[in-house]
Design a protein around this motif. Structure first.
Motif, PDB file in Angstrom:
ATOM      1  N   LEU A  48     -27.979   2.146  45.909  1.00 55.69           N
ATOM      2  CA  LEU A  48     -27.930   3.414  45.191  1.00 55.69           C
ATOM      3  C   LEU A  48     -29.375   3.819  44.937  1.00 55.69           C
ATOM      4  CD1 LEU A  48     -25.097   2.727  42.565  1.00 55.69           C
ATOM      5  CD2 LEU A  48     -24.897   3.387  44.952  1.00 55.69           C
ATOM      6  N   ASN A  49     -29.752   4.958  45.493  1.00 54.04           N
ATOM      7  CA  ASN A  49     -31.154   5.358  45.542  1.00 54.04           C
ATOM      8  C   ASN A  49     -31.462   6.315  44.386  1.00 54.04           C
ATOM      9  OD1 ASN A  49     -33.543   6.728  46.213  1.00 54.04           O
ATOM     10  ND2 ASN A  49     -33.216   6.454  48.408  1.00 54.04           N
ATOM     11  N   PHE A  50     -32.392   5.932  43.530  1.00 50.62           N
ATOM     12  CA  PHE A  50     -32.749   6.766  42.368  1.00 50.62           C
ATOM     13  C   PHE A  50     -34.136   7.394  42.504  1.00 50.62           C
ATOM     14  CE2 PHE A  50     -29.660   3.603  40.882  1.00 50.62           C
ATOM     15  CZ  PHE A  50     -28.636   4.481  40.554  1.00 50.62           C
ATOM     16  N   PRO A  60     -28.882   9.377  38.113  1.00 50.94           N
ATOM     17  CA  PRO A  60     -28.230   8.242  37.451  1.00 50.94           C
ATOM     18  C   PRO A  60     -27.259   8.650  36.355  1.00 50.94           C
ATOM     19  CG  PRO A  60     -30.544   8.384  36.802  1.00 50.94           C
ATOM     20  CD  PRO A  60     -30.340   9.381  37.900  1.00 50.94           C
ATOM     21  N   ASP A  61     -27.361   9.893  35.877  1.00 52.39           N
ATOM     22  CA  ASP A  61     -26.504  10.332  34.779  1.00 52.39           C
ATOM     23  C   ASP A  61     -25.308  11.169  35.243  1.00 52.39           C
ATOM     24  OD1 ASP A  61     -28.258   9.168  32.869  1.00 52.39           O
ATOM     25  OD2 ASP A  61     -29.628  10.848  33.211  1.00 52.39           O
ATOM     26  N   ALA A  62     -25.228  11.434  36.538  1.00 54.25           N
ATOM     27  CA  ALA A  62     -24.157  12.311  37.036  1.00 54.25           C
ATOM     28  C   ALA A  62     -22.827  11.549  37.117  1.00 54.25           C
ATOM     29  CB  ALA A  62     -24.535  12.846  38.419  1.00 54.25           C
ATOM     30  N   ASP A  63     -21.737  12.268  36.842  1.00 50.81           N
ATOM     31  CA  ASP A  63     -20.400  11.658  36.932  1.00 50.81           C
ATOM     32  C   ASP A  63     -20.176  11.060  38.314  1.00 50.81           C
ATOM     33  OD1 ASP A  63     -19.871  12.391  34.375  1.00 50.81           O
ATOM     34  OD2 ASP A  63     -18.619  14.131  34.890  1.00 50.81           O
ATOM     35  N   GLU A  64     -20.633  11.783  39.342  1.00 49.23           N
ATOM     36  CA  GLU A  64     -20.397  11.318  40.715  1.00 49.23           C
ATOM     37  C   GLU A  64     -21.060   9.959  40.965  1.00 49.23           C
ATOM     38  OE1 GLU A  64     -21.810  13.868  43.825  1.00 49.23           O
ATOM     39  OE2 GLU A  64     -20.371  13.048  45.270  1.00 49.23           O
ATOM     40  N   SER A  97     -26.770   0.963  32.345  1.00 45.39           N
ATOM     41  CA  SER A  97     -25.647   1.904  32.271  1.00 45.39           C
ATOM     42  C   SER A  97     -24.723   1.742  33.470  1.00 45.39           C
ATOM     43  CB  SER A  97     -26.136   3.348  32.117  1.00 45.39           C
ATOM     44  OG  SER A  97     -26.666   3.812  33.322  1.00 45.39           O
ATOM     45  N   LEU A  98     -25.278   1.354  34.611  1.00 46.99           N
ATOM     46  CA  LEU A  98     -24.433   1.189  35.804  1.00 46.99           C
ATOM     47  C   LEU A  98     -24.086  -0.274  36.076  1.00 46.99           C
ATOM     48  CD1 LEU A  98     -26.221   3.800  38.091  1.00 46.99           C
ATOM     49  CD2 LEU A  98     -23.945   4.008  37.100  1.00 46.99           C
ATOM     50  N   GLN A  99     -24.673  -1.168  35.278  1.00 45.58           N
ATOM     51  CA  GLN A  99     -24.439  -2.612  35.479  1.00 45.58           C
ATOM     52  C   GLN A  99     -24.707  -3.025  36.930  1.00 45.58           C
ATOM     53  OE1 GLN A  99     -23.286  -5.179  32.936  1.00 45.58           O
ATOM     54  NE2 GLN A  99     -24.590  -3.590  32.060  1.00 45.58           N
ATOM     55  N   LEU A 100     -25.902  -2.691  37.386  1.00 41.82           N
ATOM     56  CA  LEU A 100     -26.283  -2.993  38.768  1.00 41.82           C
ATOM     57  C   LEU A 100     -26.578  -4.480  38.932  1.00 41.82           C
ATOM     58  CD1 LEU A 100     -28.644   0.074  39.315  1.00 41.82           C
ATOM     59  CD2 LEU A 100     -26.259  -0.171  40.046  1.00 41.82           C
TER      60      LEU A 100
END
Ligand SMILES: O=C(O)c1ccccc1NCC(=O)[C@H](O)[C@H](O)COP(=O)(O)O
Length: 245
Positions: A48-50, A60-64, A97-100
């Motif tokens: 997942l590219n930020f 990183p904050d988008a619902d998608e 927040s995404l538990q990566l």
């Protein structure tokens, strides 16, 4: 993944026995369908590219992004967050927040950032951006520098200039092989990236000896848009390459 507490016990770096974090990572998920294609094909990790300027970047904050990330978790895929010159607070916030599962540092970050992330319980994959063309083993060791001792896994990628990564350019695989052979048992701790695609990945594996690979642009059509058939072909081609090892 880790909860990245603000402080925690210092973990001694394990420098000589690192394993690759994954066997096959498909980098740059842009949709839930991309994730399903990766899972169906049998790869084991997604990136997942930020990095904002990238054609593959996610907010990183988008619902998608949460939907993509949830799909990856439900599919049992390893979730790797890709960062380029972001600061500790940003990385920590996104990872929590995404538990990566893994943090890929792909810019010009100082090794102290990785050390701090590891101290807080994070797992770090460091991109080593190497020039294309013939490389002496000492050149690769010099590029790895302090990262070698910091307890990170290594991803060897071709230098993509100002875009940092995802450039579709290949490394000189015989040079990588030469370096890996000299590196010995710790060779398991590195990932091959850069310009891989369904056509060349068996050869890349055979020549370099890689046991872990990563791809972004080689499974896209058009650029920036993942293609499910190319992902399937890539994973099948990796399997063929592994059989030849
Ligand atoms: O993919 C990007 O757009 C990107 C941008 C900035 C830094 C890193 C990026 N990708 C990181 C990866 O892990 C890629 O898979 C790796 O660079 C190989 O890319 P490719 O040559 O396109 O397969």
């Amino acid at each position: 993944m880790t909860t990245l507490p603000p402080s925690g016990p210092t973990t001694p770096p394990t420098t000589r026995s690192l394993r690759s974090p994954f066997a096959i990572k498909i980098c740059g998920m842009r949709s839930v369908q991309d994730v399903w294609a990766v899972a169906d094909a049998g790869a084991d990790a997604v990136g997942l590219n930020f990095y904002g300027p990238s054609v593959r970047s996610l907010n990183p904050d988008a619902d998608e992004t949460f939907q993509i990330n949830d799909a990856a978790r439900q599919a049992g895929l390893i979730q790797v967050g890709l960062f380029v010159n972001h600061d500790l607070a940003f990385i920590q916030r996104v990872v929590e927040s995404l538990q990566l599962d893994w943090i890929q540092l792909h810019g010009d970050e100082p090794v102290t950032l990785a050390e701090e992330l590891i101290r807080r319980g994070g797992r770090v994959l460091r991109a080593i951006r190497l020039p294309r063309g013939n490389l002496e083993p000492g050149q690769i060791d010099a590029a790895i520098g302090q990262w070698n001792d910091a307890g990170v896994s290594l991803l060897l990628d071709a230098d993509a200039g100002a875009s940092f990564g995802g450039g579709g350019q290949s490394l000189d695989w015989p040079s990588i092989r030469d370096w890996a052979d000299r590196r010995g048992e710790s060779a398991a701790g590195w990932v091959l990236a850069g310009g891989l695609n369904p056509e060349n990945v068996p050869e890349a594996i055979r020549i370099s000896g890689a046991t872990s690979v990563d791809v972004a642009s080689g499974v896209e059509q058009p650029k920036g848009q993942k293609n499910a058939e190319k992902i399937r072909q890539f994973v099948a081609a990796v399997r063929r390459g592994e059989e030849a090892l």
